[in-house]
Every structure is written in C-alpha cells, then in structure tokens.
Design a protein around this motif. Structure first.
Motif, PDB file in Angstrom:
ATOM      1  N   LYS A 220       0.811  -1.216   0.000  1.00  0.00           N
ATOM      2  CA  LYS A 220       0.000   0.000   0.000  1.00  0.00           C
ATOM      3  C   LYS A 220       0.848   1.271   0.000  1.00  0.00           C
ATOM      4  N   GLY A 221       2.051   1.217   0.521  1.00  0.00           N
ATOM      5  CA  GLY A 221       2.906   2.396   0.595  1.00  0.00           C
ATOM      6  C   GLY A 221       2.747   3.168   1.885  1.00  0.00           C
ATOM      7  N   PHE A 222       1.706   2.879   2.670  1.00  0.00           N
ATOM      8  CA  PHE A 222       1.470   3.574   3.934  1.00  0.00           C
ATOM      9  C   PHE A 222       1.263   2.560   5.050  1.00  0.00           C
ATOM     10  N   GLN A 223       1.879   2.857   6.217  1.00  0.00           N
ATOM     11  CA  GLN A 223       1.682   2.006   7.374  1.00  0.00           C
ATOM     12  C   GLN A 223       0.371   2.353   8.069  1.00  0.00           C
ATOM     13  N   PHE A 224       0.067   3.617   8.141  1.00  0.00           N
ATOM     14  CA  PHE A 224      -1.196   4.086   8.685  1.00  0.00           C
ATOM     15  C   PHE A 224      -1.848   4.965   7.616  1.00  0.00           C
ATOM     16  N   SER A 225      -2.940   5.553   7.928  1.00  0.00           N
ATOM     17  CA  SER A 225      -3.683   6.298   6.910  1.00  0.00           C
ATOM     18  C   SER A 225      -2.897   7.478   6.333  1.00  0.00           C
ATOM     19  N   SER A 231       9.513   1.145   5.417  1.00  0.00           N
ATOM     20  CA  SER A 231      10.272   0.043   4.818  1.00  0.00           C
ATOM     21  C   SER A 231      10.489   0.255   3.327  1.00  0.00           C
ATOM     22  N   CYS A 232       9.437   0.631   2.611  1.00  0.00           N
ATOM     23  CA  CYS A 232       9.542   0.770   1.156  1.00  0.00           C
ATOM     24  C   CYS A 232       9.592   2.222   0.701  1.00  0.00           C
ATOM     25  N   GLY A 233       9.485   3.167   1.637  1.00  0.00           N
ATOM     26  CA  GLY A 233       9.518   4.589   1.285  1.00  0.00           C
ATOM     27  C   GLY A 233       8.287   5.042   0.542  1.00  0.00           C
ATOM     28  N   GLY A 234       7.205   4.267   0.658  1.00  0.00           N
ATOM     29  CA  GLY A 234       5.948   4.680   0.044  1.00  0.00           C
ATOM     30  C   GLY A 234       5.708   4.131  -1.343  1.00  0.00           C
ATOM     31  N   ILE A 235       6.652   3.355  -1.898  1.00  0.00           N
ATOM     32  CA  ILE A 235       6.453   2.853  -3.271  1.00  0.00           C
ATOM     33  C   ILE A 235       5.757   1.488  -3.294  1.00  0.00           C
ATOM     34  N   GLY A 236       5.649   0.859  -2.157  1.00  0.00           N
ATOM     35  CA  GLY A 236       4.892  -0.390  -2.078  1.00  0.00           C
ATOM     36  C   GLY A 236       5.668  -1.653  -2.367  1.00  0.00           C
TER      37      GLY A 236
END
Length: 387
Positions: A220-225, A231-236
């Motif tokens: 998803k790219g996000f840990q929370f909303s 871990s992935c820097g938002g790229i999923g």
C-alpha cells in the motif's frame, strides 16, 4: 570439440534413433569450468550390458542372475533329528501364568488365579514350520548430480563391469538390506536441462523482477492512513529478499553449476522371504496369536539350498516343507540369486486349563515360551470409572 571432450573423458551426445552423434549445431561444449551454450538435452550414452536403464528413482531395470550363480543343493538331504520329545506345562506354571495375567489388568481380581481348583490340563501343543529364503537381486538406474569439475570415469577408458560381475559384500544373513554402488566407467557430463546450462533460474518469489511486495505495508505504501511506509519509502515494493535483487537464484537441479554428472547406479537388494505354516489343532484357540510368541526349536537346517523335511512325526509339517521348498524355488530361482536358505520347526506350547472357582467351571489357554494367557471370559472383573 569432440577431440576436447574425449581428452577429458566426456561422452559425445548420441541420438538413440540413429546411434549417431548429434550434429555440432546446438550441442554443448563439455569443458569443465567453461560456460555452456544452450541446446537440446543430450541423451545418456549407450553402455554395453546396461541397455534399457532409465533415469529416476522408480523401478530400475532388473537383471536375472546368470546360471552359474544358481547354487546346487549341498549338505545332508535328510538331516537327522535328535529330539522329538514333547514337554508339558505343569499346574504350577499354568497357575503362575494366570496370576501374572490378572496382575497386568487394572480391573481384574487375582482371586480366581490364586484360589482356583484345577480340574484338567489339555495339551494341544502344535508345530510351526518356517522356511526363509535369503535372495539377492540387482537393478540399475541412471543417476545425476551436480558436476564440480572432478575427473570423469568414462567408458572411453575401460569397459564397465556387468551387473553380476561387480563384487558387493553380502550383509548379515536373513535380514533385509539395500546397497547402492556407482558402476565404474559409466560417467559422462551433460548440460543441466532445467536452467539451460546457466546455473541460474528466475526467482520464484519476484519472478525475475528483482523486487517484491513490501511485507510491512502489503504494497500500500502507507503504514497508517497518513504515514508513509518506512520500509519501502511509500512505493509499495522492496528489493526481493530471496534473490537479493538479482532476479535469479541458483538452479536447484545442478546447484548452480550448469552441468550434471550422470552415471549408472547399481542397486543391490537383499530380502528375506518367509514361508510360515502352523499346524491347526482345531482347538478353538485363535491361531493368529502364535505370531506374538516364540516356540521351542526342535529342528534347524541351514544350507545354500535345503531339502524338504520328510520324516517329521506330524505329516502336516512334511507336506508344508515340500510345498515351501518348491514354491520358493519356482518363485525366486529365475528372478534373483538364492544366497542361502534356512528351515526351522518349532514346538509351540498350547495348553487348555480347566478349573473351578466358587463352584463354577472356567477355562483359559497358556501358549508360547513366554506362557502368554488367552481368556475369553475372566470370572472376576470390575468396571473402573475415570473422573
């Protein structure tokens, strides 16, 4: 290329349909340590004496023993019997057997066993005949393992020994065993067909893409909303952990070597084949219980090939011996090598004990060297309640 391969003791691939070498185009250059070009998988080279040998771990090609390995009967045709005496169980032994039986049962009272009044002992001693035929069979299979650059034991150097010419030490008699031996002068090198000789295969996790879905945010790219995944820097996705981002992993078939060493394996199997017969005395006793006990050996005859017993007092045993020897000879002599035979006759103790307890008649059986007890209806039992 053919000259280089022969110098290294490596077989040129053959086409079994024509028995001619495969054309140079699309073949493998079998130079240990060098890269290998992709091409058709070479067949196993023809090995004299092992035609029909297949790859895999299934049933291999079996080789019947040559006639000169079939032994003649030796020793005495009719061994002398020294003791046919039949001992009987005593009342004390019969009572002690029932006492021990009652003690082994949590719900049985020992009173009937200790206070019984003997009425009669009926001896139904019976005989057990057993023929053991220890056989050896040989089969062959093509085997492969990763090639690591070792010397290749090729048939170009010498003629491979025939299956029954190989000297394999016989293990302990009358016990099943298997030995696997590499046949000399049957080795050759081929390219690994799984990885096309490269030693690498596409990673099963990332399918060659070098990246996989982030395990923290599940892509998803996000840990929370509103928080970007750390871990992935938002790229999923992240670098594939299985292949370290290479997109490929070492081939499991050749262990990353790209080449396979193939050879013939001789599988030698020893098996103890047993014929067993118990004389039925028609006593009502369940004869399958005899398999749990031993008897007194009255007769033992061990030779390369035994003769049937002919002069035992119970003709049922003589007939069983004739049937067993003929059956094993017919069944095994043409398909395996008979290494040794052993026949035994055992006396199996069987006594029916009739007794009285508290004015009622009861009975039980005592059987075997171990004085086991079989009771159909023990007179003093109780019901246990487990809370």
């Amino acid at each position: 290329m053919a000259q280089r391969s022969q110098a290294l003791g490596i077989q040129t691939p053959y086409n079994y349909g024509t028995m001619n070498p495969i054309p140079a185009q699309g073949t493998y250059d079998f130079i240990p340590g060098a890269g290998m070009a992709q091409g058709p998988e070479p067949s196993a080279p023809p090995i004299s004496g092992y035609e029909g040998t297949t790859f895999g771990d299934g049933g291999g090609k079996y080789f019947p023993p040559p006639p000169d390995l079939v032994p003649d009967r030796g020793g005495n045709a009719h061994p002398e019997h020294t003791d046919w005496s039949i001992p009987a169980i005593t009342e004390d032994e019969a009572q002690e057997a029932l006492v021990q039986y009652a003690a082994s049962k949590c719900c049985y009272s020992s009173a009937p066993a200790k206070d019984m009044l003997f009425q009669d002992l009926h001896s139904f001693n019976t005989y057990r005949y057993r023929l053991e035929t220890f056989t050896e069979s040989r089969s062959s299979l093509w085997k492969t393992e990763p090639y690591t650059g070792e010397a290749v034991d090729s048939c170009l150097y010498s003629t491979p020994p025939l299956p029954w010419d190989m000297n394999v030490e016989v293990p302990e008699m009358f016990k099943d065993s298997v030995k696997r031996v590499r046949v000399p002068c049957t080795s050759s090198v081929k390219g690994c067909p799984v990885c096309a000789c490269s030693g690498r295969r596409p990673c099963s996790t990332c399918h060659g893409c070098s990246r996989e879905q982030c395990w923290v945010c599940n892509g998803k790219g996000f840990q929370f909303s509103d928080q970007r995944c750390s871990s992935c820097g938002g790229i999923g996705n992240i670098m594939c952990r299985t292949c370290s981002g290479m997109g490929t992993t070492a081939c499991t078939n050749c262990k990353g070597k790209g080449q396979l060493l193939q050879y013939i394996e001789l599988q030698v199997e020893w098996k103890n084949n047993v014929f067993e017969h118990v004389v039925d005395q028609r006593t009502g006793f369940p004869t399958e219980l005899f398999k749990e006990v031993n008897g007194k050996k009255l007769f033992v005859d061990e030779q390369y090939m035994v003769y049937p017993v002919v002069d035992f007092p119970d003709n049922d045993i003589n007939q069983a011996s004739r049937n067993a020897v003929q059956q094993h000879q017919t069944r095994f002599a043409s398909t395996a090598r008979i290494v040794r035979q052993r026949q035994t006759i055992e006396l199996i103790f069987l006594t029916k004990v009739e007794y009285e307890w508290r004015g009622k008649s009861h009975s039980y059986y005592v059987y075997g060297n171990e004085h086991r007890v079989h009771v159909e209806d023990y007179p003093a039992t109780c019901c246990c309640t487990i809370i």
